[in-house]
Write a protein that holds these residues in place. Structure first.
Motif, PDB file in Angstrom:
ATOM      1  N   ARG A   1      -3.722   3.797   1.159  1.00  0.00           N
ATOM      2  CA  ARG A   1      -3.103   5.003   0.627  1.00  0.00           C
ATOM      3  C   ARG A   1      -4.076   5.760  -0.272  1.00  0.00           C
ATOM      4  O   ARG A   1      -4.197   6.990  -0.210  1.00  0.00           O
TER       5      ARG A   1
ATOM      6  N   TYR B   1       3.124   8.911  -1.309  1.00  0.00           N
ATOM      7  CA  TYR B   1       3.986   7.907  -1.933  1.00  0.00           C
ATOM      8  C   TYR B   1       5.476   8.145  -1.699  1.00  0.00           C
ATOM      9  O   TYR B   1       6.296   7.308  -2.074  1.00  0.00           O
ATOM     10  N   SER B   2       5.824   9.280  -1.079  1.00  0.00           N
ATOM     11  CA  SER B   2       7.239   9.528  -0.790  1.00  0.00           C
ATOM     12  C   SER B   2       7.580   9.303   0.677  1.00  0.00           C
ATOM     13  O   SER B   2       8.757   9.199   1.040  1.00  0.00           O
ATOM     14  N   ASP B   3       6.550   9.229   1.537  1.00  0.00           N
ATOM     15  CA  ASP B   3       6.772   9.010   2.958  1.00  0.00           C
ATOM     16  C   ASP B   3       7.098   7.523   3.206  1.00  0.00           C
ATOM     17  O   ASP B   3       6.347   6.633   2.810  1.00  0.00           O
ATOM     18  N   THR B   4       8.228   7.274   3.859  1.00  0.00           N
ATOM     19  CA  THR B   4       8.677   5.885   4.049  1.00  0.00           C
ATOM     20  C   THR B   4       7.713   5.065   4.903  1.00  0.00           C
ATOM     21  O   THR B   4       7.529   3.858   4.671  1.00  0.00           O
ATOM     22  N   LYS B   5       7.084   5.703   5.890  1.00  0.00           N
ATOM     23  CA  LYS B   5       6.151   4.969   6.749  1.00  0.00           C
ATOM     24  C   LYS B   5       4.846   4.664   6.020  1.00  0.00           C
ATOM     25  O   LYS B   5       4.318   3.557   6.104  1.00  0.00           O
TER      26      LYS B   5
ATOM     27  N   ARG C   1       4.396   4.389   2.884  1.00  0.00           N
ATOM     28  CA  ARG C   1       4.588   3.444   1.782  1.00  0.00           C
ATOM     29  C   ARG C   1       4.441   1.988   2.230  1.00  0.00           C
ATOM     30  O   ARG C   1       4.268   1.092   1.403  1.00  0.00           O
ATOM     31  N   ARG C   2       4.475   1.773   3.525  1.00  0.00           N
ATOM     32  CA  ARG C   2       4.288   0.417   4.038  1.00  0.00           C
ATOM     33  C   ARG C   2       2.809   0.045   4.128  1.00  0.00           C
ATOM     34  O   ARG C   2       2.473  -1.114   4.347  1.00  0.00           O
TER      35      ARG C   2
END
Length: 250
Positions: free
Chosen positions: A236, A223-227, A229-230
């Motif tokens: 997830r 949930y902290s990884d920007t990629k 989170r897409r």
């Protein structure tokens, strides 16, 4: 594995059957936490869940009610792979925490021309034996972490065999206030050497706390990884569930 005085020995395993005593790779810290917790409960030692077990024993030390020593075997550092350096480290830590222990070391220092001659391994072993046998009124904790990282391929005896002999010799002293904690992966030679000391085994296979830590860590990364989170929420969750189930305690 945890060893008390009077030859009481506790072995931890990550397998559901107590006769198959194993510690999976990566579970060393969880093993150490749980075993000290369990033994603190058995012997009614003060325990504070919020501060953690190691911190609790350190607090006892700071209050003058315990002596704690620690040695971490590291395959990346040759100085942390042999019994001699283990002896030197443990003796040094004991002497910095107790004047009566320091007196024993001082005699050896003087006997070796005030440090100009190095003591033999046998001398160091006798020194440690004498120190832990002194009438110290507080518990003494000796923690040896990641024993499997001591090499077992070279030398007769190998560095690992020397450390195993060291542990067995300490147990044979029957010192009631001496507590030894050893953590390791399930190497056959280590199991064979220590299983004879085992009087109680506790399985860590289904420890909920360890599993929760793994799930929490994976979730925080996902949930902290920007990629990531897409991704779709169901994707997830699938990643978290799959990695958690296959982590096998690591």
């Amino acid at each position: 594995m945890w060893i008390h005085g009077k030859r009481t020995f506790l072995a931890l395993s990550t397998t559901p059957h107590p006769s198959d005593s194993r510690l999976v790779a990566g579970s060393g810290k969880s093993v150490l936490w749980f075993v000290i917790f369990y033994c603190c409960c058995l012997h009614k030692l003060r325990f504070s869940p919020s501060s953690g077990i190691i911190e609790d024993i350190i607090a006892q030390h700071e209050a003058g009610s315990a002596i704690i020593t620690y040695f971490y075997c590291d395959f990346r550092d040759e100085d942390k792979q042999n019994c001699r350096n283990l002896l030197l480290s443990i003796i040094s830590q004991l002497c910095t925490q107790s004047d009566i222990c320091c007196d024993t070391l001082s005699r050896i220092y003087l006997a070796h021309d005030k440090g100009t001659r190095k003591p033999s391994d046998e001398t160091l072993t006798r020194c440690l034996t004498e120190i832990v046998s002194l009438p110290v009124q507080v518990p003494i904790y000796i923690i040896v972490d990641a024993l499997d990282e001591c090499p077992n391929e070279s030398g007769l005896p190998s560095p690992r065999e020397e450390v195993l002999d060291f542990v067995k010799n300490l147990v044979s002293l029957h010192v009631s206030n001496l507590h030894i904690c050893v953590t390791s992966r399930p190497e056959i030679d280590i199991q064979s050497a220590l299983e004879l000391l085992t009087s109680l085994r506790v399985s860590l296979h289904n420890q909920s706390g360890q599993k929760k830590d793994i799930v929490d860590y994976i979730s925080s990364v996902v949930y902290s990884d920007t990629k990531i989170r897409r991704w779709r929420e169901e994707d997830r969750k699938l990643v978290i569930e799959t990695l958690s189930e296959r982590a096998d305690g690591m």
